[in-house]
Design a protein around this motif. Sequence first.
Motif, PDB file in Angstrom:
ATOM      1  N   ASN A 177     -12.152  -6.591  -2.828  1.00  0.00           N
ATOM      2  CA  ASN A 177     -12.394  -6.989  -1.442  1.00  0.00           C
ATOM      3  C   ASN A 177     -11.821  -8.358  -1.103  1.00  0.00           C
ATOM      4  OD1 ASN A 177     -14.255  -4.992   0.110  1.00  0.00           O
ATOM      5  ND2 ASN A 177     -15.120  -5.065  -1.949  1.00  0.00           N
ATOM      6  N   GLU A 221     -13.675   6.533   3.363  1.00  0.00           N
ATOM      7  CA  GLU A 221     -13.300   5.204   3.850  1.00  0.00           C
ATOM      8  C   GLU A 221     -11.886   5.203   4.425  1.00  0.00           C
ATOM      9  OE1 GLU A 221     -14.236   1.807   1.704  1.00  0.00           O
ATOM     10  OE2 GLU A 221     -16.103   2.555   0.843  1.00  0.00           O
ATOM     11  N   PHE A 259     -15.918  -0.906   0.049  1.00  0.00           N
ATOM     12  CA  PHE A 259     -15.251  -1.968   0.790  1.00  0.00           C
ATOM     13  C   PHE A 259     -16.157  -2.541   1.872  1.00  0.00           C
ATOM     14  CE2 PHE A 259     -11.835   0.894  -0.642  1.00  0.00           C
ATOM     15  CZ  PHE A 259     -11.093   0.004  -1.398  1.00  0.00           C
ATOM     16  N   GLU A 260     -15.858  -3.761   2.207  1.00  0.00           N
ATOM     17  CA  GLU A 260     -16.576  -4.415   3.296  1.00  0.00           C
ATOM     18  C   GLU A 260     -15.963  -4.010   4.637  1.00  0.00           C
ATOM     19  OE1 GLU A 260     -16.187  -8.529   2.469  1.00  0.00           O
ATOM     20  OE2 GLU A 260     -17.449  -8.476   0.661  1.00  0.00           O
ATOM     21  N   ARG A 278      -5.918  -2.172   3.625  1.00  0.00           N
ATOM     22  CA  ARG A 278      -7.059  -1.382   3.160  1.00  0.00           C
ATOM     23  C   ARG A 278      -6.617   0.023   2.740  1.00  0.00           C
ATOM     24  NH1 ARG A 278     -12.409  -1.897   4.161  1.00  0.00           N
ATOM     25  NH2 ARG A 278     -11.911  -4.078   3.725  1.00  0.00           N
ATOM     26  N   SER A 282      -6.989   1.567  -1.020  1.00  0.00           N
ATOM     27  CA  SER A 282      -7.734   2.826  -1.184  1.00  0.00           C
ATOM     28  C   SER A 282      -6.881   3.886  -1.871  1.00  0.00           C
ATOM     29  CB  SER A 282      -8.206   3.325   0.183  1.00  0.00           C
ATOM     30  OG  SER A 282      -9.043   2.378   0.810  1.00  0.00           O
TER      31      SER A 282
END
Length: 716
Positions: A177, A221, A259-260, A278, A282
């Motif tokens: 992160n 996500e 993840f945040e 991101r 991922s």
Amino acid sequence: MSIPISVILEELKTTPTSVIPLLRSLHNKTLLQSLSKSEITHLTSRILNLAKSHQPYPQWCGINLIRVISSDYSILAGYGSIFLDQLLKLVENSQGKILVNCIDVIGFICSEIRGKPGLTREILTPKLGPIISLFIEKLHLAPFEILKNLVVAIRFHPTTFRPYGNKLSAKLVRLVNDVGFVNYPSKLKDVVYEALAVLPGIEKSEPEQKWSNDVFGLIGEIKDVVEVFQEFVHFKDDQDLIDNLRKLEKSGKTESKMFEDLNIDLNSPNSIFQLSNRIDISLGLLKSYLITESQFTVKVPLGTIITVCEVLTGLNLRMLRFKGDIRDEDVKSIIRSSIANIHHSVVLFLSDIVDVYKGALLLHFHSILGMLEVIIPMKGNKVSYDDLISNEGLIIDLLIFVAKYVSLVKHLDDNTQLLPFVDVSMILVEPRSKPQKEKEQKQDGQKKNKKQKKKGNAAALSDILSHEHLFLESIPASTVSAVRKFINVIIKTITLSPSQHYKVLRYLIIESINIRHINQQHSVPQELKQLLIDCVLFPGYDRVNILPIVSSILKGDQLLSVFNNPRFPPLPRYVRQEELVQQDLDEEEEDEEVEETNDIGSKKRKLDELMAEAGNPVQDNEPEPEQDDSKLFKKSKQEVNEVETNTLEEVVQDKVPVKETPKAVEEIVETVSASVPVETVPASSSTISHADDDSEEEGDEIEIPELDLGESSDEE
């Protein structure tokens, strides 16, 4: 030659001037195996003294000497525990190169002990817990080396590692992160992904369920990040994208998130790149879960993975329009760049998993090629040259993946999906000229300034026209290599259209001639040489024979010489025509003799059968009369033969109508009559008068009793 042990021990009393000769000598296993106990004791004690020093150089010498002598089993069994204790102390109190070196030597000693039950029980098992705990604590100082050793520990010692799993997972998630994680070295990112992917193996029960939850959590996500783009573009323009997003919703959501949350602000356009970053992280994690080996069986959802790729490639501004709120050109440009980065991540992801799953991905062949075709930048019905060059890295990786993917099949009948990639590859290797920058010129009222500007512009334009080769940009070597690999696969797999085949041949021939004239040996690289040969072997629809051109470029090639000069292997020996004719005549004569022998034998068998048929009825129907020797005259041999001859002639005439000439019949009869025995005929039978030529000359008349042959002939 190795240094004697006495000299080595003398050098190790103090810090050696150069440790390299000592390391080279101690690498000799024969030297280590020949040491006595006292020599081993002196050697290990002096090496440990160097490692305990507070100076970096003696420590470095001691650490490397420990690694070398640990390869001997007897030394490792006696001093392995002491070595590990000293190395762990160095890990606690050192950093930089010394720390990295200590971690590497600890991993080497553990690998030497692993697999040996006695040493594992006595040395490794008691020390493994402190090693794992210390490594996790020092993770931020040497993450790559520590994670590499921790991954090995998780695979081989999952039970021992179980108490430390949550602590390591928390540190790895925090690392992922981090804002700058996307800019970390590729090796470090890969080992972080691998460590997270092997952590489900430490679960006490149902590790495959933990693995599956992690995979579908990552898919969820990714879907959430894609939905953020709804704030920028209209998803309703592409119904397929909406349908694929609905499919991903059915895969299920997990409560825990890795993840945040993201913070996107249009007033700070650079924050939009967080979306592509991101997605990249991922997909990297998802790739590690898919390709990392595990000790348990898992069910890989390949269909869902392909759907994820279709969703990501569906983010394409060719089909999606910007919303009315997005008016700033800078924001639009950043969104385009972010989407291009996402496409690049998808291509790299597919390129990695195709090496592992190979044939399993062929079930989605048309889907994968169809979604990758959308990535090619288009302007109307043609490829956009400017966008293609600006995203050259993406297009190169795209061609590499397509070549790798298409090479899984031997031949394709339908080439429609591959033709756009061929056009793109040919555009990438075209000569490139530097773009001429057009500058707006202010109009001055003075004619003199206008003339000077015109002269300057004319001079610049004349240079471009007269020295065009000076304004050409060189094509990157990576681009040339990728295009050649792609063409080599495509030529063997599909049949190109005549226009595209002509473009490929033109490029290869021009490139080969240019390279031949550049180097002093006038040779063609092996890669280009193989391409030219493949063009000859796979001509496609092209009616023009390029064999003469390729042969002139590749002179002396043995394979091409077979096409230029087809030849049969030489005969084993020279045979004269007269011998062949004489041999044929001899064979014909032998065949004729065999046929004559067969004819005579067959005729003889027929006569034997007729004789048997003629004699059987007489013997069966009528009893043979008693022979009376007093009533018979004794006949000479010649008379008996004449009677027998007449009898056979009558039988042949009655039974078989022979069409041969009389001469042939007489020969056959003479041959057969010699083998027929003569029987005595009774006197009561009818007589057949026969005059002997010799008896007529002498005037003697002899009466011969009649032979009874009429009844048998009448009955037949």
